[in-house]
Structures are given as C-alpha cells and as structure tokens.
Scaffold this motif. Structure first.
Motif, PDB file in Angstrom:
ATOM      1  N   SER A 110       0.824  -1.210   0.000  1.00 23.29           N
ATOM      2  CA  SER A 110       0.000   0.000   0.000  1.00 23.29           C
ATOM      3  C   SER A 110       0.856   1.257   0.000  1.00 23.29           C
ATOM      4  N   TYR A 111       1.924   1.249   0.773  1.00 23.81           N
ATOM      5  CA  TYR A 111       2.761   2.438   0.922  1.00 23.81           C
ATOM      6  C   TYR A 111       3.369   2.862  -0.411  1.00 23.81           C
ATOM      7  N   LYS A 112       3.619   1.882  -1.295  1.00 27.73           N
ATOM      8  CA  LYS A 112       4.224   2.174  -2.590  1.00 27.73           C
ATOM      9  C   LYS A 112       3.213   2.740  -3.589  1.00 27.73           C
ATOM     10  N   ASN A 113       1.914   2.580  -3.308  1.00 26.34           N
ATOM     11  CA  ASN A 113       0.900   2.959  -4.286  1.00 26.34           C
ATOM     12  C   ASN A 113      -0.058   4.046  -3.807  1.00 26.34           C
ATOM     13  N   LEU A 114       0.206   4.612  -2.632  1.00 24.54           N
ATOM     14  CA  LEU A 114      -0.631   5.696  -2.116  1.00 24.54           C
ATOM     15  C   LEU A 114       0.236   6.894  -1.758  1.00 24.54           C
ATOM     16  N   ASP A 115      -0.324   8.088  -1.892  1.00 26.57           N
ATOM     17  CA  ASP A 115       0.386   9.247  -1.367  1.00 26.57           C
ATOM     18  C   ASP A 115       0.359   9.180   0.160  1.00 26.57           C
ATOM     19  N   SER A 116       1.300   9.852   0.798  1.00 25.63           N
ATOM     20  CA  SER A 116       1.485   9.722   2.245  1.00 25.63           C
ATOM     21  C   SER A 116       0.251  10.140   3.039  1.00 25.63           C
ATOM     22  N   LEU A 117      -0.440  11.192   2.572  1.00 29.61           N
ATOM     23  CA  LEU A 117      -1.612  11.675   3.297  1.00 29.61           C
ATOM     24  C   LEU A 117      -2.708  10.620   3.338  1.00 29.61           C
ATOM     25  N   THR A 118      -3.040  10.029   2.183  1.00 28.79           N
ATOM     26  CA  THR A 118      -4.081   9.004   2.130  1.00 28.79           C
ATOM     27  C   THR A 118      -3.694   7.792   2.956  1.00 28.79           C
ATOM     28  N   PHE A 119      -2.445   7.371   2.821  1.00 31.78           N
ATOM     29  CA  PHE A 119      -1.972   6.217   3.586  1.00 31.78           C
ATOM     30  C   PHE A 119      -2.087   6.468   5.086  1.00 31.78           C
ATOM     31  N   SER A 120      -1.649   7.636   5.534  1.00 29.61           N
ATOM     32  CA  SER A 120      -1.653   7.956   6.962  1.00 29.61           C
ATOM     33  C   SER A 120      -3.068   7.951   7.530  1.00 29.61           C
ATOM     34  N   ILE A 121      -4.003   8.546   6.786  1.00 30.54           N
ATOM     35  CA  ILE A 121      -5.385   8.614   7.258  1.00 30.54           C
ATOM     36  C   ILE A 121      -5.998   7.222   7.354  1.00 30.54           C
ATOM     37  N   LEU A 122      -5.849   6.408   6.290  1.00 29.80           N
ATOM     38  CA  LEU A 122      -6.455   5.075   6.277  1.00 29.80           C
ATOM     39  C   LEU A 122      -5.798   4.156   7.305  1.00 29.80           C
ATOM     40  N   ASN A 123      -4.504   4.331   7.524  1.00 24.93           N
ATOM     41  CA  ASN A 123      -3.795   3.459   8.464  1.00 24.93           C
ATOM     42  C   ASN A 123      -4.255   3.665   9.902  1.00 24.93           C
ATOM     43  N   GLN A 124      -4.789   4.846  10.223  1.00 28.21           N
ATOM     44  CA  GLN A 124      -5.243   5.107  11.593  1.00 28.21           C
ATOM     45  C   GLN A 124      -6.564   4.411  11.923  1.00 28.21           C
ATOM     46  N   THR A 125      -7.246   3.867  10.908  1.00 30.92           N
ATOM     47  CA  THR A 125      -8.502   3.146  11.181  1.00 30.92           C
ATOM     48  C   THR A 125      -8.269   1.881  11.989  1.00 30.92           C
ATOM     49  N   LYS A 126      -7.007   1.454  12.136  1.00 31.85           N
ATOM     50  CA  LYS A 126      -6.728   0.260  12.937  1.00 31.85           C
ATOM     51  C   LYS A 126      -7.141   0.466  14.395  1.00 31.85           C
ATOM     52  N   LEU A 127      -7.140   1.708  14.880  1.00 28.79           N
ATOM     53  CA  LEU A 127      -7.605   1.982  16.240  1.00 28.79           C
ATOM     54  C   LEU A 127      -9.083   1.630  16.377  1.00 28.79           C
ATOM     55  N   PHE A 128      -9.861   1.986  15.356  1.00 27.13           N
ATOM     56  CA  PHE A 128     -11.292   1.676  15.359  1.00 27.13           C
ATOM     57  C   PHE A 128     -11.521   0.165  15.305  1.00 27.13           C
ATOM     58  N   PHE A 129     -10.799  -0.518  14.422  1.00 28.60           N
ATOM     59  CA  PHE A 129     -11.009  -1.962  14.280  1.00 28.60           C
ATOM     60  C   PHE A 129     -10.540  -2.725  15.521  1.00 28.60           C
ATOM     61  N   THR A 130      -9.546  -2.215  16.218  1.00 26.61           N
ATOM     62  CA  THR A 130      -9.129  -2.835  17.478  1.00 26.61           C
ATOM     63  C   THR A 130     -10.259  -2.790  18.495  1.00 26.61           C
ATOM     64  N   ALA A 131     -10.926  -1.646  18.592  1.00 29.68           N
ATOM     65  CA  ALA A 131     -12.059  -1.514  19.512  1.00 29.68           C
ATOM     66  C   ALA A 131     -13.204  -2.450  19.102  1.00 29.68           C
ATOM     67  N   VAL A 132     -13.448  -2.567  17.792  1.00 32.23           N
ATOM     68  CA  VAL A 132     -14.527  -3.439  17.305  1.00 32.23           C
ATOM     69  C   VAL A 132     -14.240  -4.893  17.645  1.00 32.23           C
ATOM     70  N   PHE A 133     -13.034  -5.367  17.347  1.00 30.97           N
ATOM     71  CA  PHE A 133     -12.712  -6.777  17.597  1.00 30.97           C
ATOM     72  C   PHE A 133     -12.584  -7.067  19.095  1.00 30.97           C
TER      73      PHE A 133
END
Length: 329
Positions: A110-133
């Motif tokens: 993913s890091y090779k195919n996304l600009d840094s801003l998009t990657f950074s924003i989407l990567n932070q969703t792991k906090l949400f999924f941790t709470a869900v699981f």
C-alpha cells in the motif's frame, strides 16, 4: 452496540482492564517512551550499510532472551515448559504472528501505491477496528464518551502522520492501481491489525497465556518466516555476500535491545491494559518523538503536532474517566 453474545460474555475478563493499576501505568509510560525514542536511536546508531533483516532477527533473539530471563526470575520457566503444547502455542501465538506478517506485507504494498496523506489517514482506522474486535471477541463495550475519545485520538493520529509525511509527494499512480494496490491493502491491514491485537489480548486474559511466553512464541514464528524469506530476498543475498553483521558497530546493539524491550512491554500492555490502550500509547509516542527531536536535534514540533497535543491529552483523560458501565436492571 448490541448486547454481547453468550460467548463474549463468557470470555469477558475482570474489570481490572478498565482501571489499570500503578504497575500497568508504568508499563504504558515505559512503552510510550520506548516507542518515542526508537526512531531517534535507530537514526543515530544504525548505519546505512546495516542489513535490515539482521536487525530484525537480532531483535527477535534479544526478545526471546529477555523473556526467558524474566520467566526464570519469576520461577515459572520450568512449569511453563512442562505445560507447553504445540497446539496451544499455535492457537495462542501462531495465528497472531502469521496475521501480523501478512499485515506488514500489505502495508508495504500500500505504501508504494498511495500518497502519504491518504496512507496515513487510512492506516489510523486500525484503532477503530481494534475496539470493534475487542468487543466481538472479548465482549468489551465502549461508553459513548469513550467512542468520542477514540475519534479524537484518530484525528490526532492523522494530524501527527500528516505533519510527519507532509514533505512527501503524491505517488502519481493510476486510479485502479490506487484502489486495488493501495486503498484495499491498507484497509485490510487495519482490519488484520485490530483482529491480531484482540487475539493476543484474548490469549493473555482468557486463556491465561503469559505475555512472556507469547513473546517467545511469536518471536520464534516471526524469525522462522524471516529466515525462510532470506532464501531469495535481496537481504538474504547481502547476508551471504557480506556477512550477518555487515555494517554493525557496538552502538547498533542499543536500538536493537531497546526494540526488544519494547516487544516485551507490548506483550505486558496488551495483556494487562488491552489493545485499545496500546493504540493510545502509539499515538502518544509520536508526541514524544517530536519532543525528543526538538531536544536533541533542534527540530521544532510542527503546527500539526501542536494541534494534536491537546487532542491526545483530552482523549486519554476522557477514555480513562468515563468507562462503560453496565446498566442496572
């Protein structure tokens, strides 16, 4: 969220996870400092010629040694050895280790195919999924105010990530490639991160799999996977050509040992405080890194960092102050 399933209710751990004690707060503080200092240690004491795979393998070996020493000091090494089974090990540690390996591969794609801003924003969703699981697997509910605190933390994480990566440009890749090789991999990686973190918490708190033993097992599995990858990888060729410790100095041991200690602390934090609070540590560590860069390198914190600071402090306070409380019948 709806009421927990019977399985989740049976798996629910004691309320001490909702109210960390003094020792747990110490683990959280030490892990925050370690996470925050690690980038500076690596930058200062790891030369450009050092082969990355040798650093990772050395760190895993150091984690195993530290965990064995701690188990021996507690007098539990022999009893755990007698109780150990391959099936139990694969159930508790093998699956999370494999998931984390897959997650890291997806992040690299993913890091090779996304600009840094998009990657950074989407990567932070792991906090949400941790709470869900954590809710689905362990039955841990979040209060409305805790959900708000998580949202604040994600916003702070995005601000910090944007500030860190603002100098990087767009990847300039096509729309289909961005979707299938950028957005989808990082989203799947975020889901896997939350799932693996919750599995580790489940193994520690429900199956009573000690965090030190999990650290050993996951390090062994990860090392075996990494060794297998060196058969045809560029790092493997470099090791065969130049030797395992090519580019190392005595100072290289410092970030290696620090990283190993961080691995031990991650296990303790996950076991005693949970994967969600580990997310707070990761974001808070970004602020520590900014502070240390200012102290030792003279690099002032960015406006993004200054804007994120009150969000992080407020989110930690709210999350701890207003836990979920079961309604009385």
């Amino acid at each position: 969220m709806p009421s927990a399933t019977p399985a989740a209710r049976r798996n629910k751990v004691p309320s001490k996870t909702n109210a960390p004690g003094a020792r747990v707060w110490l683990y959280l503080a030490l892990l925050t400092l370690q996470y925050g200092a690690q980038p500076l240690l690596s930058k200062r004491f790891v030369g450009q010629d050092v082969i990355v795979t040798t650093l990772v393998l050395s760190c895993e070996v150091a984690k195993v040694i530290c965990a064995l020493i701690l188990l021996a000091k507690e007098g539990r090494l022999k009893s755990l050895y007698n109780q150990w089974t391959l099936v139990g090990s694969l159930t508790a540690s093998g699956l999370p280790a494999a998931i984390y390996a897959l997650q890291n591969s997806l992040l690299q794609i993913s890091y090779k195919n996304l600009d840094s801003l998009t990657f950074s924003i989407l990567n932070q969703t792991k906090l949400f999924f941790t709470a869900v699981f954590t809710y689905l697997i362990l039955g841990h509910k979040q209060s409305v105010k805790q959900v708000g605190a998580l949202a604040m933390l994600i916003i702070a994480a995005v601000l910090l990530s944007v500030g860190e990566s603002s100098g990087r440009g767009s990847s300039g890749t096509g729309t289909d490639q961005v979707l299938f090789h950028g957005i989808i991999p990082v989203m799947v990686a975020s889901v896997l991160s939350g799932f693996a973190s919750s599995l580790c918490q489940w193994a520690s708190q429900v199956k009573k799999h000690t965090s030190y033993l999990m650290t050993i097992e996951m390090s062994v599995v990860g090392s075996l996977c990494l060794l297998a990858s060196t058969y045809k990888s560029p790092d493997g060729e470099a090791i065969r050509k130049y030797g395992f410790f090519h580019g190392w100095t005595a100072w290289t041991l410092l970030p290696t040992i620090s990283n190993a200690v961080g691995g031990i602390l991650v296990g303790l934090v996950t076991a005693h405080a949970g994967g969600v609070r580990k997310g707070f540590v990761i974001v808070s560590a970004l602020l520590v890194t900014a502070m240390l860069q200012f102290i030792f390198d003279g690099k002032p914190p960015s406006l993004y960092c200054l804007a994120a600071l009150p969000l992080v402090i407020s989110s930690i306070f709210i999350y701890q102050k207003y836990p979920y409380k079961k309604k009385e019948d």
